[in-house]
Motif scaffolding. Structure first.
Motif, mmCIF file in Angstrom:
data_model
loop_
_atom_site.group_PDB
_atom_site.id
_atom_site.type_symbol
_atom_site.label_atom_id
_atom_site.label_comp_id
_atom_site.label_asym_id
_atom_site.label_seq_id
_atom_site.Cartn_x
_atom_site.Cartn_y
_atom_site.Cartn_z
ATOM 1 N N GLY A 48 0.808 -1.215 0.000
ATOM 2 C CA GLY A 48 0.000 0.000 0.000
ATOM 3 C C GLY A 48 0.839 1.263 0.000
ATOM 4 O O GLY A 48 0.481 2.260 -0.652
ATOM 5 N N LEU A 49 1.975 1.245 0.720
ATOM 6 C CA LEU A 49 2.864 2.410 0.742
ATOM 7 C C LEU A 49 3.447 2.674 -0.643
ATOM 8 O O LEU A 49 3.544 3.831 -1.078
ATOM 9 C CB LEU A 49 3.990 2.181 1.751
ATOM 10 C CG LEU A 49 4.991 3.335 1.896
ATOM 11 C CD1 LEU A 49 4.304 4.579 2.444
ATOM 12 C CD2 LEU A 49 6.145 2.913 2.811
ATOM 13 N N PHE A 50 3.806 1.625 -1.336
ATOM 14 C CA PHE A 50 4.327 1.773 -2.697
ATOM 15 C C PHE A 50 3.273 2.427 -3.598
ATOM 16 O O PHE A 50 3.573 3.342 -4.379
ATOM 17 C CB PHE A 50 4.727 0.406 -3.258
ATOM 18 C CG PHE A 50 5.222 0.448 -4.676
ATOM 19 C CD1 PHE A 50 6.547 0.732 -4.951
ATOM 20 C CD2 PHE A 50 4.351 0.215 -5.731
ATOM 21 C CE1 PHE A 50 7.004 0.781 -6.264
ATOM 22 C CE2 PHE A 50 4.800 0.261 -7.047
ATOM 23 C CZ PHE A 50 6.135 0.550 -7.314
ATOM 24 N N ILE A 51 2.026 1.970 -3.485
ATOM 25 C CA ILE A 51 0.937 2.535 -4.284
ATOM 26 C C ILE A 51 0.747 4.012 -3.956
ATOM 27 O O ILE A 51 0.616 4.856 -4.848
ATOM 28 C CB ILE A 51 -0.362 1.743 -4.041
ATOM 29 C CG1 ILE A 51 -0.227 0.320 -4.591
ATOM 30 C CG2 ILE A 51 -1.562 2.455 -4.674
ATOM 31 C CD1 ILE A 51 -1.385 -0.594 -4.222
ATOM 32 N N LEU A 52 0.728 4.345 -2.673
ATOM 33 C CA LEU A 52 0.497 5.727 -2.262
ATOM 34 C C LEU A 52 1.589 6.660 -2.769
ATOM 35 O O LEU A 52 1.316 7.788 -3.175
ATOM 36 C CB LEU A 52 0.418 5.801 -0.736
ATOM 37 C CG LEU A 52 0.251 7.202 -0.119
ATOM 38 C CD1 LEU A 52 -1.016 7.873 -0.638
ATOM 39 C CD2 LEU A 52 0.213 7.105 1.408
ATOM 40 N N LYS A 53 2.836 6.196 -2.765
ATOM 41 C CA LYS A 53 3.953 7.059 -3.154
ATOM 42 C C LYS A 53 4.023 7.284 -4.659
ATOM 43 O O LYS A 53 4.412 8.361 -5.106
ATOM 44 C CB LYS A 53 5.281 6.461 -2.668
ATOM 45 C CG LYS A 53 5.510 6.563 -1.172
ATOM 46 C CD LYS A 53 6.929 6.184 -0.807
ATOM 47 C CE LYS A 53 7.935 7.186 -1.358
ATOM 48 N NZ LYS A 53 9.319 6.886 -0.926
ATOM 49 N N PHE A 54 3.631 6.288 -5.446
ATOM 50 C CA PHE A 54 3.927 6.359 -6.870
ATOM 51 C C PHE A 54 2.705 6.441 -7.785
ATOM 52 O O PHE A 54 2.855 6.657 -8.982
ATOM 53 C CB PHE A 54 4.796 5.154 -7.277
ATOM 54 C CG PHE A 54 6.136 5.135 -6.610
ATOM 55 C CD1 PHE A 54 7.125 6.028 -6.969
ATOM 56 C CD2 PHE A 54 6.401 4.232 -5.581
ATOM 57 C CE1 PHE A 54 8.361 6.020 -6.342
ATOM 58 C CE2 PHE A 54 7.633 4.216 -4.949
ATOM 59 C CZ PHE A 54 8.618 5.118 -5.328
ATOM 60 N N VAL A 55 1.513 6.271 -7.240
ATOM 61 C CA VAL A 55 0.307 6.342 -8.072
ATOM 62 C C VAL A 55 -0.238 7.772 -8.034
ATOM 63 O O VAL A 55 -0.332 8.368 -6.954
ATOM 64 C CB VAL A 55 -0.761 5.341 -7.575
ATOM 65 C CG1 VAL A 55 -2.080 5.538 -8.317
ATOM 66 C CG2 VAL A 55 -0.258 3.917 -7.763
ATOM 67 N N PRO A 56 -0.612 8.353 -9.175
ATOM 68 C CA PRO A 56 -1.129 9.731 -9.201
ATOM 69 C C PRO A 56 -2.388 9.905 -8.366
ATOM 70 O O PRO A 56 -3.168 8.970 -8.166
ATOM 71 C CB PRO A 56 -1.432 9.955 -10.692
ATOM 72 C CG PRO A 56 -0.551 8.983 -11.415
ATOM 73 C CD PRO A 56 -0.451 7.784 -10.515
ATOM 74 N N GLY A 57 -2.590 11.144 -7.886
ATOM 75 C CA GLY A 57 -3.720 11.436 -7.013
ATOM 76 C C GLY A 57 -5.060 11.153 -7.652
ATOM 77 O O GLY A 57 -6.001 10.692 -6.978
ATOM 78 N N ALA A 58 -5.210 11.420 -8.966
ATOM 79 C CA ALA A 58 -6.490 11.178 -9.637
ATOM 80 C C ALA A 58 -6.847 9.695 -9.612
ATOM 81 O O ALA A 58 -8.014 9.329 -9.427
ATOM 82 C CB ALA A 58 -6.427 11.682 -11.077
ATOM 83 N N ILE A 59 -5.850 8.840 -9.800
ATOM 84 C CA ILE A 59 -6.107 7.403 -9.771
ATOM 85 C C ILE A 59 -6.465 6.961 -8.354
ATOM 86 O O ILE A 59 -7.357 6.124 -8.153
ATOM 87 C CB ILE A 59 -4.883 6.624 -10.301
ATOM 88 C CG1 ILE A 59 -4.661 6.964 -11.775
ATOM 89 C CG2 ILE A 59 -5.072 5.122 -10.114
ATOM 90 C CD1 ILE A 59 -3.447 6.295 -12.387
ATOM 91 N N LEU A 60 -5.785 7.523 -7.360
ATOM 92 C CA LEU A 60 -6.122 7.203 -5.971
ATOM 93 C C LEU A 60 -7.560 7.599 -5.656
ATOM 94 O O LEU A 60 -8.294 6.852 -5.009
ATOM 95 C CB LEU A 60 -5.163 7.914 -5.018
ATOM 96 C CG LEU A 60 -3.711 7.420 -4.984
ATOM 97 C CD1 LEU A 60 -2.874 8.312 -4.084
ATOM 98 C CD2 LEU A 60 -3.651 5.973 -4.507
ATOM 99 N N GLN A 61 -7.966 8.779 -6.124
ATOM 100 C CA GLN A 61 -9.334 9.224 -5.860
ATOM 101 C C GLN A 61 -10.333 8.325 -6.575
ATOM 102 O O GLN A 61 -11.392 8.000 -6.025
ATOM 103 C CB GLN A 61 -9.511 10.676 -6.298
ATOM 104 C CG GLN A 61 -10.832 11.284 -5.831
ATOM 105 C CD GLN A 61 -10.871 12.784 -5.995
ATOM 106 O OE1 GLN A 61 -10.065 13.352 -6.731
ATOM 107 N NE2 GLN A 61 -11.778 13.442 -5.313
ATOM 108 N N GLY A 62 -10.015 7.905 -7.798
ATOM 109 C CA GLY A 62 -10.885 6.969 -8.501
ATOM 110 C C GLY A 62 -10.977 5.640 -7.786
ATOM 111 O O GLY A 62 -12.058 5.030 -7.714
ATOM 112 N N ALA A 63 -9.849 5.174 -7.219
ATOM 113 C CA ALA A 63 -9.857 3.923 -6.470
ATOM 114 C C ALA A 63 -10.717 4.040 -5.215
ATOM 115 O O ALA A 63 -11.434 3.103 -4.849
ATOM 116 C CB ALA A 63 -8.426 3.532 -6.097
#
Length: 244
Positions: free
Chosen positions: A86-101
């Motif tokens: 999860g930390l890897f995802i949070l650091k490297f995935v763009p904010g828009a994708i995180l919000q969509g997730a």
């Protein structure tokens, strides 16, 4: 320096704390989507993780005597590798994708709540408990929503409401603290995040504590329907915002 966003954080996590105090989970699902309209996701998620620990600490303190300690070990063992993913995802995935997730998970959570039925009670196991813990560690660290996987596990093994609150409350505190340590080590706790937390922490505690005296007087079915409607709307908003 105070700005209107601080008041927003206070109000949203006051409501979030109340929701979690009544139901055990769901506080972040109410607060995060609304706050995402004003706070960047890479600040909002670490903030929510801090406030989740405070919120869950209040719940765990109230229901600690009902905690099933034996059930914690497989969930905690699974949550550690999940937290690193999860930390890897949070650091490297763009904010828009995180919000969509976040939006997609909220919509799935509503669907699951409407369709999931326990037809028989199962025994606790390391395999299922570990899988639930892994999912909670991954989702909790990446998008601050660790409730659904372990909530489903609690229903799967047939915990009573107080056992559910006590066991998950203790688990969330330990797992959330682990996430906070990882996020701090990764440099995600900026001065803005800490400043928001100074307003969110007392609001979370106040909301959670206000829920305890009235929990027994709340119609749980009505509360659940209203909460699911709010979560559904929040999920749609997050998905739409992630696309534009």
């Amino acid at each position: 320096m105070f700005d209107p966003t601080h008041l927003l954080v206070f109000g949203l996590w006051l409501v979030g704390g109340f929701v979690s105090g009544v139901s055990g989970i769901g506080g972040a699902m109410v607060a995060v989507p609304a706050a995402a309209m004003f706070i960047p996701m890479h600040e909002l998620i670490p903030l929510s993780c801090i406030l989740n620990v405070v919120m869950d600490g209040c719940i765990a303190a109230a229901h600690f005597r009902h905690c099933r300690v034996s059930a914690l070990w497989p969930m905690l063992a699974g949550s550690l590798p999940g937290a690193f993913v999860g930390l890897f995802i949070l650091k490297f995935v763009p904010g828009a994708i995180l919000q969509g997730a976040v939006g997609a998970l909220l919509l799935y959570y509503v669907y699951w709540q409407r369709t999931f039925r326990v037809t028989e009670v199962h025994r606790e196991s390391w395999s299922h408990g570990g899988a639930a813990g892994f999912g909670a560690g991954l989702l909790g660290t990446a998008i601050s929503f660790d409730g659904p996987p372990v909530g489903a596990y609690g229903l799967y093994v047939g915990w009573s409401p107080r056992t559910f609150l006590g066991t998950l409350g203790v688990f969330f505190v330990i797992r959330g603290t682990m996430t906070c340590v990882l996020q701090a080590g990764a440099g995600l706790y900026t001065s803005a995040v800490i400043e928001y937390a100074m307003y969110g922490i007392p609001a979370t505690m106040l909301g959670t504590l206000c829920a305890f005296p009235i929990t027994r007087h709340v119609n749980q079915d009505t509360f659940r329907r209203v909460l699911l409607a709010i979560i559904l709307l929040a999920g749609v908003v997050c998905l739409v915002r992630s696309l534009f």
